[in-house]
Design a protein around this motif. Structure first.
Motif, PDB file in Angstrom:
ATOM      1  N   ILE A  99       0.891  -1.078  -0.005  1.00 25.48           N
ATOM      2  CA  ILE A  99      -0.163  -0.019  -0.110  1.00 25.48           C
ATOM      3  C   ILE A  99       1.085   1.230  -0.006  1.00 25.48           C
ATOM      4  O   ILE A  99       1.778   1.341   0.799  1.00 25.48           O
ATOM      5  CB  ILE A  99      -1.030  -0.072   1.358  1.00 25.48           C
ATOM      6  N   LYS A 110       1.096   5.498  -0.046  1.00 22.84           N
ATOM      7  CA  LYS A 110       0.211   6.863  -0.076  1.00 22.84           C
ATOM      8  C   LYS A 110       1.146   7.883  -0.601  1.00 22.84           C
ATOM      9  O   LYS A 110       2.234   7.978  -0.421  1.00 22.84           O
ATOM     10  CB  LYS A 110      -0.076   7.179   1.446  1.00 22.84           C
ATOM     11  N   ASP A 111       0.813   8.421  -1.863  1.00 26.63           N
ATOM     12  CA  ASP A 111       1.516   9.421  -2.576  1.00 26.63           C
ATOM     13  C   ASP A 111       1.445  10.728  -2.041  1.00 26.63           C
ATOM     14  O   ASP A 111       2.603  11.376  -2.165  1.00 26.63           O
ATOM     15  CB  ASP A 111       0.723   9.382  -4.130  1.00 26.63           C
ATOM     16  N   ASP A 161      -4.077  11.360  -1.633  1.00 22.48           N
ATOM     17  CA  ASP A 161      -4.059  10.449  -2.786  1.00 22.48           C
ATOM     18  C   ASP A 161      -3.160   9.140  -2.415  1.00 22.48           C
ATOM     19  O   ASP A 161      -2.341   9.198  -1.574  1.00 22.48           O
ATOM     20  CB  ASP A 161      -3.372  11.149  -3.949  1.00 22.48           C
ATOM     21  N   TRP A 162      -3.898   8.065  -2.757  1.00 23.13           N
ATOM     22  CA  TRP A 162      -3.184   6.671  -2.850  1.00 23.13           C
ATOM     23  C   TRP A 162      -2.894   6.008  -4.209  1.00 23.13           C
ATOM     24  O   TRP A 162      -3.788   6.371  -5.051  1.00 23.13           O
ATOM     25  CB  TRP A 162      -4.303   5.832  -2.014  1.00 23.13           C
ATOM     26  N   GLU A 163      -1.833   5.250  -4.142  1.00 20.07           N
ATOM     27  CA  GLU A 163      -1.404   4.778  -5.381  1.00 20.07           C
ATOM     28  C   GLU A 163      -2.549   4.031  -6.121  1.00 20.07           C
ATOM     29  O   GLU A 163      -2.606   4.060  -7.290  1.00 20.07           O
ATOM     30  CB  GLU A 163       0.002   3.848  -5.047  1.00 20.07           C
ATOM     31  N   GLN A 185      -5.512   4.385  -6.358  1.00 21.62           N
ATOM     32  CA  GLN A 185      -6.511   5.242  -7.154  1.00 21.62           C
ATOM     33  C   GLN A 185      -6.454   5.386  -8.568  1.00 21.62           C
ATOM     34  O   GLN A 185      -7.483   5.693  -9.121  1.00 21.62           O
ATOM     35  CB  GLN A 185      -6.529   6.563  -6.573  1.00 21.62           C
ATOM     36  N   TYR A 191       3.445  -1.114   3.942  1.00 19.32           N
ATOM     37  CA  TYR A 191       2.828   0.216   3.837  1.00 19.32           C
ATOM     38  C   TYR A 191       3.966   1.297   3.742  1.00 19.32           C
ATOM     39  O   TYR A 191       4.827   1.661   4.511  1.00 19.32           O
ATOM     40  CB  TYR A 191       2.131   0.641   5.009  1.00 19.32           C
ATOM     41  N   ASP A 198       4.503   5.367   3.190  1.00 18.67           N
ATOM     42  CA  ASP A 198       3.856   6.923   3.258  1.00 18.67           C
ATOM     43  C   ASP A 198       4.823   7.872   2.759  1.00 18.67           C
ATOM     44  O   ASP A 198       5.632   8.081   3.668  1.00 18.67           O
ATOM     45  CB  ASP A 198       3.428   7.042   4.788  1.00 18.67           C
TER      46      ASP A 198
END
Length: 293
Positions: free
Chosen positions: A78, A80-81, A85-87, A89, A133, A135
């Protein structure tokens, strides 16, 4: 990049004795890769090498029972860009503002009473999971790995039955070689040799009992590259006869052995373990300390 790639899938022992009695001896899925990425170390967001469901029974069109589930090398990555925004998406279709809320209201208006359905899972074994994860704004990069997870028992969830509805859990859970590592710091947040929860019981009202919790050799907040250099550690923790209900927790005995703690300050006056704090939290703490001075 591929959305989904699956190598081999097979079904053995498919037996239909009418719609009210369908049985499958085994359902096996090999080498799945989903949401592929441009990264040699983590080339996909979701993956596994093998998933096997054994002795599957679907009866009365509303009852599913799976005797054993085996999952080998599952992976989840996972990213978080930015703040919002999350990758993942990038794989979702664009939506018009308000569309989701409108669809939800429409579904509620057309909703029907909940129908009866029951799902029961028995033994579960997971080997070599790797969950990460990242971030990017916070520069946090953690990975969870484990040698194995073994569940022996029963997990049942039923709705619309009128009796015994909700979640029922009975069994024993054993975890081996559990580790959470910060790749940002190249240190282990926690490293646990073994965890065992014996005779777990959870009822639909969320009351629960646990015969025993045993944790062997825990080490946390690694200080240096040396394997035995941790801020805190203990050789074993045993907790017996745990009972939980709403606003109530009872424990019979707690035994902790081999507890060790090491607290130190850096040359600049900060504590050594502060490197584990998220940047925003640490910056706020620094500002508060400066104001107090």
């Amino acid at each position: 990049r591929a959305l989904l790639v699956s190598d081999t899938n097979s079904i053995d022992g498919f037996d239909i004795n009418g719609l009210n009695d369908i049985r499958i001896s085994s359902l096996t899925m090999q080498e799945l890769s989903a949401l592929q990425r441009d990264d040699a170390d983590h080339k996909d967001a979701v993956r596994y090498s093998r998933v096997a469901l054994n002795d599957i029974r679907f009866t009365d069109l509303n009852t599913l029972d799976v005797a054993r589930i085996e999952v080998d090398e599952p992976g989840l990555y996972i990213v978080k860009d930015s703040k919002d925004d999350w990758e993942y998406q990038q794989w979702l279709p664009a939506t018009t503002p308000g569309t989701t809320a409108a669809n939800k209201n429409k579904q509620q208006e057309n909703g029907k009473d909940e129908s009866r359905f029951a799902v029961t899972l028995h033994d579960i074994r997971v080997t070599a999971p790797d969950m990460c994860y990242l971030d990017k704004p916070q520069d946090l990069y953690y990975c969870f790995t484990q040698k194995s997870l073994d569940w022996q028992g029963e997990i049942r969830h039923a709705t619309g039955t009128g009796k015994g509805e909700g979640l029922n859990i009975r069994g024993t859970l054993a975890l081996a070689d559990t580790r959470i590592r910060s790749h940002s710091l190249s240190r282990d947040l926690v490293d646990i040799d073994a965890i065992k929860l014996s005779k777990i019981s959870v009822k639909p009202d969320m009351s629960a009992t646990l015969d025993a919790l045993a944790i062997g050799q825990l080490k946390a907040l690694q200080r240096s590259e040396q394997d035995d250099d941790f801020t805190t550690s203990f050789s074993s923790l045993d907790v017996n006869d745990i009972a939980y209900s709403t606003n109530s927790l009872a424990i019979d005995t707690v035994t902790l052995k081999g507890l060790k703690n090491q607290l130190s300050k850096n040359k600049d006056g900060s504590f050594e373990h502060e490197k584990w704090l998220p940047k925003t939290t640490q910056q706020e703490a620094d500002k508060t300390q400066s104001a107090d001075q």
